[in-house]
Design a protein around this motif. Structure first.
Motif, mmCIF file in Angstrom:
data_model
loop_
_atom_site.group_PDB
_atom_site.id
_atom_site.type_symbol
_atom_site.label_atom_id
_atom_site.label_comp_id
_atom_site.label_asym_id
_atom_site.label_seq_id
_atom_site.Cartn_x
_atom_site.Cartn_y
_atom_site.Cartn_z
ATOM 1 N N TRP A 77 0.825 -1.214 0.000
ATOM 2 C CA TRP A 77 0.000 0.000 0.000
ATOM 3 C C TRP A 77 0.858 1.262 0.000
ATOM 4 C CZ3 TRP A 77 0.054 3.642 3.946
ATOM 5 C CH2 TRP A 77 0.677 3.264 5.141
ATOM 6 N N ASN A 119 -4.301 -4.185 0.931
ATOM 7 C CA ASN A 119 -3.269 -3.173 0.721
ATOM 8 C C ASN A 119 -2.653 -3.214 -0.671
ATOM 9 O OD1 ASN A 119 -3.581 -2.149 3.301
ATOM 10 N ND2 ASN A 119 -2.075 -3.551 4.181
ATOM 11 N N SER A 122 -4.191 -1.212 -3.639
ATOM 12 C CA SER A 122 -4.124 0.248 -3.731
ATOM 13 C C SER A 122 -3.497 0.774 -5.031
ATOM 14 C CB SER A 122 -3.406 0.836 -2.511
ATOM 15 O OG SER A 122 -2.073 0.393 -2.439
ATOM 16 N N MET A 181 -7.538 2.093 0.347
ATOM 17 C CA MET A 181 -6.702 1.069 -0.287
ATOM 18 C C MET A 181 -7.457 0.185 -1.276
ATOM 19 S SD MET A 181 -4.119 2.145 1.147
ATOM 20 C CE MET A 181 -3.801 3.161 2.590
ATOM 21 N N SER A 182 -8.706 -0.139 -0.993
ATOM 22 C CA SER A 182 -9.440 -1.077 -1.856
ATOM 23 C C SER A 182 -10.737 -0.526 -2.434
ATOM 24 C CB SER A 182 -9.765 -2.365 -1.081
ATOM 25 O OG SER A 182 -8.627 -3.176 -0.947
ATOM 26 N N TRP A 244 -6.914 8.999 6.064
ATOM 27 C CA TRP A 244 -7.405 8.296 4.879
ATOM 28 C C TRP A 244 -8.864 8.648 4.611
ATOM 29 C CZ3 TRP A 244 -3.259 7.558 2.702
ATOM 30 C CH2 TRP A 244 -2.164 6.877 3.269
#
Length: 392
Positions: A77, A119, A122, A181-182, A244
């Motif tokens: 990530w 991760n 990403s 990240m996803s 985030w």
């Protein structure tokens, strides 16, 4: 055509010395913009040249692979966020070197491959943008990774994306990192490949994570939640985990082009504003930074979270997701100043905490070491690139 007219000798007028184009352009240069661009390029140079000299930050897997989470030439990530920063800088400035670095990374990494997890998903966010812009053909990769997230990634109760990593499955756990990240990559791939089911799933994941991770009493976010015991672990309001959210909500609203009257947009924006209101109250006024545990002034000040907050607040102001009130503008400017003061002469963002799992106590967050990391470089890159828009 020459825009500088010479006075005719037949005209009875005094001669006037006109400035040369070079002199005029020099006078019109904005020194703050020039300095900012220089700093951004030094961040990029450091991003791709960071090395783990001691091996302290290497991740050894059961199958014998060693993942370099600190250096540039690996897949985690940390690199995904770095690529996203390069993408944003290229989009705003047209910088070809940033694009070249990103394309080179994908060429090298796609040839080798890696294990799919929350991760490692990403980098696919940037890959989707580059594919859409026809900079490369990543169709097979986008399809493979998005299909895995949709149908094969482990799920929690209620269908949440379980925060599986290289090392642990994190059974039944939701983490605030997952949205960046996803979920953002899934949404972008859905738009690029015209698969509405991906976009709808991304919307649901945002709502589900808000349901279990947003703290209604403060407006901030807990780092993690588990359905296995139904608790928030150490109930830590961790800085970078929160950043985030400040990054991903404005980006998600912009990505989906949600209109102002859209119900999901209103829900996301009210959640974001509650968080930003809390952040403004907790910012360290002397440095412009935030503490790694946001509501604990005994925890160290942390620059990567600050950069994420600066980006999110600035972008929220630009997109008019929050009103252009003095308290928000001041907080963003203080954060940018704090980030700039923590960038070394070699372009390294300092005061950056290493990768952080969900802990059972707040004290454990305070012990995470500080070290230069690709995501620190990139969060600073995102913040300063968004700030650069001020001078365009």
């Amino acid at each position: 055509m020459n825009t500088y007219r010479r006075t005719s000798s037949r005209e009875n007028k005094p001669s006037v010395a006109h400035p040369s184009p070079h002199t005029m352009s020099a006078r019109n240069i904005n020194p703050q913009k020039v300095s900012l661009l220089k700093t951004i390029r030094s961040l990029i140079n450091c991003l791709v040249n960071i090395k783990d000299e001691t091996g302290q930050f290497l991740m050894t897997l059961e199958d014998g692979r060693v993942i370099d989470t600190k250096g540039w030439n690996d897949w985690e990530w940390t690199h995904g966020i770095g690529l996203y920063g390069l993408l944003k800088f290229h989009e705003i400035t047209g910088d070809e070197e940033a694009l070249r670095i990103a394309l080179s990374w994908f060429k090298d990494r796609f040839e080798i491959g890696t294990t799919k997890n929350v991760n490692t998903m990403s980098p696919l966010l940037t890959a989707a943008y580059l594919h859409e812009a026809k900079e490369a053909n990543y169709l097979a990769h986008l399809d493979s990774w998005a299909e895995w997230v949709m149908y094969d990634m482990p799920r929690t109760e209620e269908g949440g994306l379980q925060h599986i990593t290289y090392l642990v499955d994190n059974y039944q756990q939701l983490w605030d990192d997952t949205l960046m990240m996803s979920v953002l990559p899934l949404a972008k791939i859905g738009l690029v490949l015209d698969r509405a089911e991906y976009v709808e799933e991304a919307k649901r994941q945002f709502m589900l994570h808000i349901k279990y991770l947003a703290d209604p009493s403060t407006g901030l976010w807990f780092h993690g939640w588990t359905f296995d015991g139904r608790h928030h672990f150490g109930r830590a309001l961790w800085g970078r985990g929160n950043c985030w959210i400040t990054v991903s909500i404005p980006d998600f609203v912009e990505l989906l082009k949600l209109p102002p009257s859209d119900g999901l947009r209103l829900f996301l924006v009210s959640t974001l504003k509650a968080q930003i209101d809390a952040l403004v109250r907790l910012q360290d006024l002397d440095t412009g930074l935030w503490h790694t545990i946001l509501d604990d002034p005994t925890s160290y000040l942390e620059a990567s979270a600050t950069a994420g907050f600066a980006y999110g607040i600035l972008k929220s102001l630009r997109l008019r997701l929050i009103p252009k009130e003095e308290r928000y503008v001041t907080a963003a400017k203080k954060a940018i100043d704090g980030v700039l003061k923590n960038i070394s002469e070699t372009g390294e963002l300092q005061q950056v905490s290493f990768g952080t799992p969900v802990f059972d106590t707040k004290e454990e967050y305070k012990k995470i070491p500080l070290t230069s990391m690709p995501y620190g470089q990139s969060l600073a890159l995102l913040a300063l690139t968004e700030y650069l828009r001020t001078f365009l």
